[in-house]
Design an enzyme around this catalytic site. Structure first.
Site, PDB file in Angstrom:
ATOM      1  N   LYS A   1     -14.507 -66.055 105.989  1.00 47.17           N
ATOM      2  CA  LYS A   1     -13.816 -65.417 107.111  1.00 47.17           C
ATOM      3  C   LYS A   1     -14.695 -65.456 108.367  1.00 47.17           C
ATOM      4  CE  LYS A   1     -11.141 -62.567 103.974  1.00 47.17           C
ATOM      5  NZ  LYS A   1     -10.970 -61.303 103.274  1.00 47.17           N
TER       6      LYS A   1
ATOM      7  N   GLN B   1     -13.742 -55.656 103.476  1.00 41.81           N
ATOM      8  CA  GLN B   1     -13.497 -56.519 102.316  1.00 41.81           C
ATOM      9  C   GLN B   1     -13.163 -55.672 101.090  1.00 41.81           C
ATOM     10  OE1 GLN B   1     -13.433 -59.981 102.359  1.00 41.81           O
ATOM     11  NE2 GLN B   1     -12.766 -59.845 100.235  1.00 41.81           N
TER      12      GLN B   1
ATOM     13  N   ASP C   1      -6.021 -56.713 108.875  1.00 41.49           N
ATOM     14  CA  ASP C   1      -5.455 -56.983 107.548  1.00 41.49           C
ATOM     15  C   ASP C   1      -4.016 -56.472 107.443  1.00 41.49           C
ATOM     16  OD1 ASP C   1      -6.912 -58.502 105.837  1.00 41.49           O
ATOM     17  OD2 ASP C   1      -8.201 -56.862 105.142  1.00 41.49           O
TER      18      ASP C   1
END
Ligand code: NAP
Length: 287
Positions: free
Chosen positions: A52, A96, A119
């Site tokens: 990422k 994460q 997200d």
């Protein structure tokens, strides 16, 4: 069989995003920055977050990585998120998951400012998705939506596959994939059926579908007797068997059918990080 090449589409979108980042940075006089948080040292999570960060730098964004020790408390994680919420150099915050030691991430996710929730998992953003009436509204409002489902919509659109008026069956009802992709398909005017482990007659239901989206997590679950001729099959599953990756669709079994299908790997997977970048750019535009 027509393969929907997620890698190719993903690269195309990343090039477009790179141009957008350059333009926006010039206009705003600052470069968008994505903050990443990894708690602990889980090797798989390290690889994911590494990709990422790399992807983010490749399109010209800044990245700020924060590694926290494995035994960090919820309060410590929340305190970092609060700092990042206030930081003007940070347009998006990515925590994460999963957190180590089976820690429930809900409170941490709820702390992320909805406007920096790249997200798309904050209850505000998840909830807003159920309230929209159209895809246009999602685009116009620059809504932050869960990355994998958003990636599926882009895959369909970039492949020229019509969604409007089509029968879509989504197998799986998770908050991460099944529910948001159902909402997105609905916003794109599909007639949506949501199936899950308690669904009876699954085969009969999927056999009617113009578009089947499988987000189950069971290797080779969908065979050709689940799919009608001419359908589009989106395989979200990532299942590791004997160190090899398989989707939820039995690719060998369906390969002679007249269908559009996303392969595993190389279908939905590459789109997920691309949509994270897209969300970061949207967040930057909005702020
Ligand atoms: P999940 O939370 O485990 O949800 C799985 C869903 O499948 C549940 O709703 C479950 O139904 C349903 N299901 C299980 N067995 C079934 C059966 N026999 N018939 C019909 N439905 C069944 O998983 P997830 O997070 O949504 O992920 C699904 C898959 O996508 C996994 O393989 C995951 O690794 C993969 N994934 C890929 C990406 C990507 O970037 N490509 C991103 C996210 C996830 P119940 O609700 O009734 O239990």
């Amino acid at each position: 069989m027509n393969i929907i090449n997620g890698k190719e589409i993903s690269q195309k979108i990343r090039l477009e995003l790179k141009e957008k980042v350059a333009l926006l940075s010039k206009q705003k006089g600052r470069i968008p920055g994505l903050a990443t948080i990894l708690v602990g040292e889980d090797p798989a999570s390290k690889v994911y977050i590494g990709s990422k960060i790399k992807a983010c730098q490749e399109i010209g964004m800044k990245s700020f990585h924060h590694g926290l020790p494995v035994n960090s408390t919820q309060e410590e994680i929340i305190s970092l998120i609060k700092k990042l919420n206030e930081d003007e150099n940070v347009c998006g915050i990515l925590l994460q998951l999963p957190l180590p030691n089976g820690q429930n991430p809900d409170k941490c996710i709820e702390t992320i400012s909805p406007s920096k929730d790249v997200d798309g998992l904050h209850p505000y953003n998840a909830g807003m998705l159920t309230l929209v009436k159209s895809w246009k509204e999602i685009v116009d409002k620059k809504m932050l939506v869960s990355c994998t489902p958003m990636g599926i919509i882009y895959l369909l659109k970039y492949s020229g596959i019509d969604i409007k008026g089509k029968n879509a069956v989504v197998i799986g009802r998770s908050n991460l994939v099944g529910k948001p992709i159902s909402m997105l398909m609905l916003a794109n005017d599909a007639t949506v059926t949501m199936a899950h482990s308690k669904t009876g007659n699954l085969k009969q239901i999927t056999k009617q579908a113009d578009i089947v989206i499988a987000a189950i997590g069971k290797a080779k679950f969908l065979t050709k007797d689940f799919i009608k001729d001419g359908a589009t099959v989106i395989d979200v599953g990532i299942n590791r068997v004997d160190k090899k990756l398989y989707g939820d669709v039995d690719f060998e079994d369906v390969k002679d059918m007249n269908i559009n299908i996303t392969p595993v790997p190389g279908g939905v997977g590459p789109m997920t990080i691309t949509m994270l970048l897209n969300n970061a750019v949207l967040a930057f535009e909005r702020q």
